[in-house]
Every structure is written in C-alpha cells, then in structure tokens.
Design a protein around this motif. Structure first.
Motif, PDB file in Angstrom:
ATOM      1  N   ASN A 190      36.270  54.767 139.056  1.00  0.00           N
ATOM      2  CA  ASN A 190      36.239  55.164 137.652  1.00  0.00           C
ATOM      3  C   ASN A 190      37.642  55.254 137.056  1.00  0.00           C
ATOM      4  N   THR A 191      38.645  55.442 137.920  1.00  0.00           N
ATOM      5  CA  THR A 191      40.038  55.408 137.474  1.00  0.00           C
ATOM      6  C   THR A 191      40.330  54.053 136.834  1.00  0.00           C
ATOM      7  N   ARG A 241      41.258  50.756 132.056  1.00  0.00           N
ATOM      8  CA  ARG A 241      40.895  49.559 131.278  1.00  0.00           C
ATOM      9  C   ARG A 241      40.376  49.942 129.891  1.00  0.00           C
ATOM     10  N   ALA A 242      39.611  51.034 129.805  1.00  0.00           N
ATOM     11  CA  ALA A 242      39.097  51.488 128.507  1.00  0.00           C
ATOM     12  C   ALA A 242      40.243  51.867 127.569  1.00  0.00           C
ATOM     13  N   GLY A 268      47.762  55.328 136.092  1.00  0.00           N
ATOM     14  CA  GLY A 268      48.625  56.475 136.309  1.00  0.00           C
ATOM     15  C   GLY A 268      47.816  57.706 136.677  1.00  0.00           C
ATOM     16  N   THR A 269      48.515  58.813 136.809  1.00  0.00           N
ATOM     17  CA  THR A 269      47.838  60.048 137.195  1.00  0.00           C
ATOM     18  C   THR A 269      46.811  60.475 136.157  1.00  0.00           C
ATOM     19  N   GLU A 270      47.077  60.155 134.896  1.00  0.00           N
ATOM     20  CA  GLU A 270      46.114  60.521 133.849  1.00  0.00           C
ATOM     21  C   GLU A 270      44.785  59.809 134.053  1.00  0.00           C
ATOM     22  N   HIS A 271      44.829  58.555 134.523  1.00  0.00           N
ATOM     23  CA  HIS A 271      43.597  57.799 134.746  1.00  0.00           C
ATOM     24  C   HIS A 271      42.845  58.320 135.964  1.00  0.00           C
ATOM     25  N   GLN A 325      47.293  62.960 125.626  1.00  0.00           N
ATOM     26  CA  GLN A 325      48.601  62.787 126.276  1.00  0.00           C
ATOM     27  C   GLN A 325      48.732  61.429 126.960  1.00  0.00           C
ATOM     28  N   ALA A 326      47.654  60.670 127.007  1.00  0.00           N
ATOM     29  CA  ALA A 326      47.635  59.434 127.814  1.00  0.00           C
ATOM     30  C   ALA A 326      48.540  58.370 127.209  1.00  0.00           C
TER      31      ALA A 326
END
Length: 181
Positions: free
Chosen positions: A124-125, A130-131, A138-141, A175-176
């Motif tokens: 899902n990361t 990709r979305a 990155g860590t946010e994903h 923040q992404a």
C-alpha cells in the motif's frame, strides 16, 4: 521494490527489522514498521507522529504490551534454534564464527520475516506514493500505507496514544512533500 524507497524510507524499513530483533520478535509486523518510522527521526512520518505526541520509547513499550495482550510472546527465534539444534546445527557457534570473521552482529538468526499485514502495508506504500504522483517512496508513504491496514498492530499502538488514523492521514498528506534521497 526496495530500490524505490528514498534513503530515509530505506532507513526506516531497516530500522523496523532492528526493532523487531531488539524486542526478541522473529517477525516484522506493522508495529515494527511504525517503530522504524519513529527511529528515522528526520523523516516526514516521524515529524507527523511526534506532532501527535508519539515517541519511540513509549511506542516500543506499547508494542510489547499490545503483542502480549494478543498472546504473542518474544521468543527471540528460539523455536527455530531448537529445530536446528535437533538436527545437530549449533546456531550459537555459527553466530560466534560469523562475528569473528565478519564483525559483531553480522549474522542474525533467524532473520525476521514480514507478516502478511506488514507486506500489505508495504504494498500500500507503493499505492499511496503513486496516488501522490511520486516515483519513490518516503517515510510519509510508509506511514500512509500502515494506516490502511486495520488488522495490523500498528493502529493499536497508535490508539494507545489516542491518535486518530484519519486525522494523522490528513496531517501526513498536508506535509507530504518528496523527501530528499
């Protein structure tokens, strides 16, 4: 897939394995991925989590508590060691020789495997990145991927901090920005 992670993303995934081993777990679950994100202190995910008052040391304690409540004990790979010992294989001796030849900690046994929930979170990361139009993760994903797995223990750990996953998701999305490699 690992080659698509940013350096901080790779650091967080590697730290999740270290966290699992340090806690005596022979698996890497969503809870360990969460710990890895917190250990990668300069990442977007760590900043978002710290903003929700989630800290690494308490998250470790909560991970142990949540897993024990689910009946999961830290066995440190003992069942695998026992099975090999019954075949005449001395894992301790192998580890000693590897440490002597390659340096302390070069050989870890067993290597923790990812749980199905952790694999789903990592898949899902990719979808989350990709979305957002990103080619690297990155860590946010990773955190966004974790938030999509309700059966993982990471959400239970976050609940102990009174973190609302929907609010955290909104915070992370706000923040992404692409993290530096």
């Amino acid at each position: 897939m690992f080659e698509f992670f940013t350096d901080r993303g790779k650091q967080a995934v590697a730290a999740s394995q270290d966290e699992a081993i340090a806690l005596g777990h022979d698996f890497i679950g969503t809870e360990h991925l969460l710990l890895g994100l917190l250990a990668a202190e300069s990442g977007t995910a760590a900043r978002a989590l710290h903003g929700q008052n989630v800290d690494l040391e308490r998250a470790r304690q909560e991970t142990v508590r949540v897993l024990e409540a689910a009946g999961i004990s830290a066995l440190g790979g003992q069942p695998a060691r026992d099975a090999l010992s019954s075949l005449g294989i001395d894992v301790t001796e192998i580890q000693r020789q590897a440490d002597t030849s390659f340096g302390p900690g070069a050989f870890q046994f067993p290597r923790p495997a990812y749980t199905p929930e952790a694999r789903t979170a990592l898949t899902n990361t990719l979808n989350e990145a990709r979305a957002l139009g990103r080619d690297t993760f990155g860590t946010e994903h990773i955190l966004l991927g974790l938030l999509t797995v309700p059966e993982g223990h990471a959400l239970k750990v976050l609940a102990s901090f009174r973190v609302d996953p929907t609010t955290l998701r909104r915070t992370v999305l706000a923040q992404a920005t692409p993290e530096a490699p």
